[in-house]
Motif scaffolding. Structure first.
Motif, PDB file in Angstrom:
ATOM      1  N   THR A 109      30.814  39.023  51.618  1.00 29.13           N
ATOM      2  CA  THR A 109      29.522  39.640  51.323  1.00 29.13           C
ATOM      3  C   THR A 109      29.637  40.390  50.008  1.00 29.13           C
ATOM      4  O   THR A 109      30.613  41.110  49.787  1.00 29.13           O
ATOM      5  N   ASP A 110      28.663  40.232  49.124  1.00 28.59           N
ATOM      6  CA  ASP A 110      28.654  40.961  47.858  1.00 28.59           C
ATOM      7  C   ASP A 110      28.489  42.447  48.136  1.00 28.59           C
ATOM      8  O   ASP A 110      27.604  42.857  48.882  1.00 28.59           O
ATOM      9  N   SER A 111      29.373  43.267  47.565  1.00 27.55           N
ATOM     10  CA  SER A 111      29.310  44.716  47.765  1.00 27.55           C
ATOM     11  C   SER A 111      28.756  45.367  46.498  1.00 27.55           C
ATOM     12  O   SER A 111      29.351  45.251  45.427  1.00 27.55           O
ATOM     13  N   THR A 112      27.639  46.050  46.616  1.00 26.68           N
ATOM     14  CA  THR A 112      27.024  46.692  45.448  1.00 26.68           C
ATOM     15  C   THR A 112      27.916  47.777  44.865  1.00 26.68           C
ATOM     16  O   THR A 112      27.744  48.162  43.714  1.00 26.68           O
ATOM     17  N   THR A 113      28.874  48.273  45.633  1.00 28.30           N
ATOM     18  CA  THR A 113      29.801  49.296  45.133  1.00 28.30           C
ATOM     19  C   THR A 113      31.148  48.684  44.752  1.00 28.30           C
ATOM     20  O   THR A 113      32.114  49.407  44.529  1.00 28.30           O
ATOM     21  N   GLY A 114      31.213  47.366  44.643  1.00 22.71           N
ATOM     22  CA  GLY A 114      32.464  46.677  44.322  1.00 22.71           C
ATOM     23  C   GLY A 114      33.018  47.058  42.962  1.00 22.71           C
ATOM     24  O   GLY A 114      32.272  47.306  42.014  1.00 22.71           O
ATOM     25  N   VAL A 115      34.325  47.107  42.872  1.00 16.21           N
ATOM     26  CA  VAL A 115      35.034  47.489  41.652  1.00 16.21           C
ATOM     27  C   VAL A 115      35.460  46.245  40.863  1.00 16.21           C
ATOM     28  O   VAL A 115      35.592  46.278  39.648  1.00 16.21           O
ATOM     29  N   PHE A 116      35.678  45.136  41.560  1.00 12.98           N
ATOM     30  CA  PHE A 116      36.070  43.870  40.936  1.00 12.98           C
ATOM     31  C   PHE A 116      35.158  42.768  41.448  1.00 12.98           C
ATOM     32  O   PHE A 116      34.639  42.839  42.554  1.00 12.98           O
ATOM     33  N   VAL A 117      34.993  41.715  40.635  1.00 10.58           N
ATOM     34  CA  VAL A 117      34.229  40.546  41.043  1.00 10.58           C
ATOM     35  C   VAL A 117      35.184  39.352  41.071  1.00 10.58           C
ATOM     36  O   VAL A 117      36.016  39.197  40.173  1.00 10.58           O
ATOM     37  N   GLN A 118      35.095  38.548  42.119  1.00  8.12           N
ATOM     38  CA  GLN A 118      35.969  37.382  42.231  1.00  8.12           C
ATOM     39  C   GLN A 118      35.538  36.322  41.227  1.00  8.12           C
ATOM     40  O   GLN A 118      34.373  35.961  41.147  1.00  8.12           O
ATOM     41  N   VAL A 119      36.519  35.797  40.470  1.00  3.66           N
ATOM     42  CA  VAL A 119      36.274  34.762  39.478  1.00  3.66           C
ATOM     43  C   VAL A 119      36.692  33.398  40.017  1.00  3.66           C
ATOM     44  O   VAL A 119      35.999  32.406  39.829  1.00  3.66           O
ATOM     45  N   ASP A 120      37.839  33.359  40.704  1.00  2.17           N
ATOM     46  CA  ASP A 120      38.361  32.085  41.199  1.00  2.17           C
ATOM     47  C   ASP A 120      39.410  32.356  42.271  1.00  2.17           C
ATOM     48  O   ASP A 120      39.894  33.481  42.410  1.00  2.17           O
ATOM     49  N   VAL A 121      39.755  31.329  43.021  1.00  4.46           N
ATOM     50  CA  VAL A 121      40.836  31.431  44.004  1.00  4.46           C
ATOM     51  C   VAL A 121      42.108  30.851  43.400  1.00  4.46           C
ATOM     52  O   VAL A 121      42.062  30.035  42.480  1.00  4.46           O
ATOM     53  N   VAL A 122      43.242  31.261  43.922  1.00  2.40           N
ATOM     54  CA  VAL A 122      44.541  30.778  43.455  1.00  2.40           C
ATOM     55  C   VAL A 122      45.324  30.281  44.661  1.00  2.40           C
ATOM     56  O   VAL A 122      45.512  31.019  45.626  1.00  2.40           O
ATOM     57  N   GLY A 123      45.759  29.028  44.609  1.00  7.77           N
ATOM     58  CA  GLY A 123      46.564  28.469  45.684  1.00  7.77           C
ATOM     59  C   GLY A 123      45.757  28.178  46.934  1.00  7.77           C
ATOM     60  O   GLY A 123      44.522  28.077  46.906  1.00  7.77           O
ATOM     61  N   ALA A 124      46.474  28.076  48.037  1.00  6.16           N
ATOM     62  CA  ALA A 124      45.843  27.796  49.331  1.00  6.16           C
ATOM     63  C   ALA A 124      45.117  29.038  49.842  1.00  6.16           C
ATOM     64  O   ALA A 124      45.481  30.168  49.491  1.00  6.16           O
ATOM     65  N   ALA A 125      44.126  28.835  50.683  1.00 10.65           N
ATOM     66  CA  ALA A 125      43.353  29.955  51.233  1.00 10.65           C
ATOM     67  C   ALA A 125      44.253  30.990  51.899  1.00 10.65           C
ATOM     68  O   ALA A 125      44.056  32.194  51.743  1.00 10.65           O
ATOM     69  N   ALA A 126      45.271  30.521  52.629  1.00 13.71           N
ATOM     70  CA  ALA A 126      46.162  31.428  53.353  1.00 13.71           C
ATOM     71  C   ALA A 126      47.069  32.236  52.420  1.00 13.71           C
ATOM     72  O   ALA A 126      47.675  33.225  52.844  1.00 13.71           O
ATOM     73  N   ASP A 127      47.148  31.852  51.131  1.00  9.55           N
ATOM     74  CA  ASP A 127      47.938  32.629  50.161  1.00  9.55           C
ATOM     75  C   ASP A 127      47.280  33.973  49.866  1.00  9.55           C
ATOM     76  O   ASP A 127      47.928  34.901  49.383  1.00  9.55           O
ATOM     77  N   LYS A 128      45.980  34.058  50.120  1.00  5.61           N
ATOM     78  CA  LYS A 128      45.217  35.297  49.926  1.00  5.61           C
ATOM     79  C   LYS A 128      45.338  35.850  48.509  1.00  5.61           C
ATOM     80  O   LYS A 128      45.607  37.023  48.301  1.00  5.61           O
ATOM     81  N   LYS A 129      45.117  34.976  47.520  1.00  2.00           N
ATOM     82  CA  LYS A 129      45.201  35.375  46.108  1.00  2.00           C
ATOM     83  C   LYS A 129      43.960  34.892  45.372  1.00  2.00           C
ATOM     84  O   LYS A 129      43.503  33.779  45.574  1.00  2.00           O
ATOM     85  N   ILE A 130      43.446  35.763  44.497  1.00  2.00           N
ATOM     86  CA  ILE A 130      42.283  35.421  43.681  1.00  2.00           C
ATOM     87  C   ILE A 130      42.465  35.938  42.261  1.00  2.00           C
ATOM     88  O   ILE A 130      43.327  36.783  42.004  1.00  2.00           O
ATOM     89  N   ILE A 131      41.651  35.425  41.363  1.00  3.18           N
ATOM     90  CA  ILE A 131      41.487  36.021  40.046  1.00  3.18           C
ATOM     91  C   ILE A 131      40.244  36.882  40.147  1.00  3.18           C
ATOM     92  O   ILE A 131      39.182  36.425  40.599  1.00  3.18           O
ATOM     93  N   ALA A 132      40.369  38.161  39.756  1.00  2.00           N
ATOM     94  CA  ALA A 132      39.243  39.086  39.837  1.00  2.00           C
ATOM     95  C   ALA A 132      39.099  39.830  38.517  1.00  2.00           C
ATOM     96  O   ALA A 132      40.092  40.129  37.859  1.00  2.00           O
ATOM     97  N   ARG A 133      37.858  40.112  38.150  1.00  2.00           N
ATOM     98  CA  ARG A 133      37.543  40.803  36.898  1.00  2.00           C
ATOM     99  C   ARG A 133      36.960  42.187  37.219  1.00  2.00           C
ATOM    100  O   ARG A 133      36.098  42.321  38.083  1.00  2.00           O
ATOM    101  N   HIS A 134      37.430  43.184  36.491  1.00  2.00           N
ATOM    102  CA  HIS A 134      36.904  44.552  36.667  1.00  2.00           C
ATOM    103  C   HIS A 134      35.468  44.592  36.148  1.00  2.00           C
ATOM    104  O   HIS A 134      35.175  44.105  35.081  1.00  2.00           O
ATOM    105  N   VAL A 135      34.566  45.162  36.962  1.00  2.00           N
ATOM    106  CA  VAL A 135      33.142  45.230  36.575  1.00  2.00           C
ATOM    107  C   VAL A 135      32.812  46.520  35.850  1.00  2.00           C
ATOM    108  O   VAL A 135      33.546  47.450  35.866  1.00  2.00           O
TER     109      VAL A 135
END
Length: 135
Positions: A109-135
């Motif tokens: 869910t998009d959080s209006t108070t979010g500090v980072f925005v997800q740009v892309d995923v990295v690896g398998a879903a279970a790796d729990k890694k993303i590329i995120a940009r500071h907003v």
């Protein structure tokens, strides 16, 4: 791994930063600068995108010794660990931090108070890694 800058910048700022006495630091964890104390404190879920953020470059036990930290600038992109499995459907969603300052909370869910925005995923879903940009 926590927060790892994906693209080194010539303008990156490395600082020696004072920290609150009770704050132990862990390399690559996110911290915020407190205007009240003039020192680093742990970045938590309530951390606001407008607060000055730092990523610790070293781990230290609690104490008053300043630490080396990198200033987090707007639009900096990081390889970040997440609370839940990564999901490309979350690209573009703003995310808050977890309670440790080490993970982004990707709830789907998009959080209006979010500090980072997800740009892309990295690896398998279970790796729990993303590329995120500071907003």
């Amino acid at each position: 791994m926590s927060f790892k800058l994906t693209t080194p910048k010539n303008t990156r700022e490395l600082k020696s930063v004072k920290r609150a006495t009770a704050v132990a630091t862990t390399v690559n964890f996110l911290y915020k600068f407190s205007l009240t104390t003039g020192a680093l404190t742990t970045a938590l879920a309530a951390t606001d995108a407008d607060e000055m953020l730092f990523v610790a470059n070293e781990s230290q036990a609690s104490g008053t010794t300043p630490i080396s930290a990198t200033v987090v600038d707007r639009d900096d992109e990081y390889l970040v660990d997440t609370v839940n499995n990564s999901n490309s459907a979350h690209n573009g969603q703003r995310m808050i931090l977890d309670a440790t300052g080490a993970l982004l909370n990707n709830t789907g869910t998009d959080s209006t108070t979010g500090v980072f925005v997800q740009v892309d995923v990295v690896g398998a879903a279970a790796d729990k890694k993303i590329i995120a940009r500071h907003v």
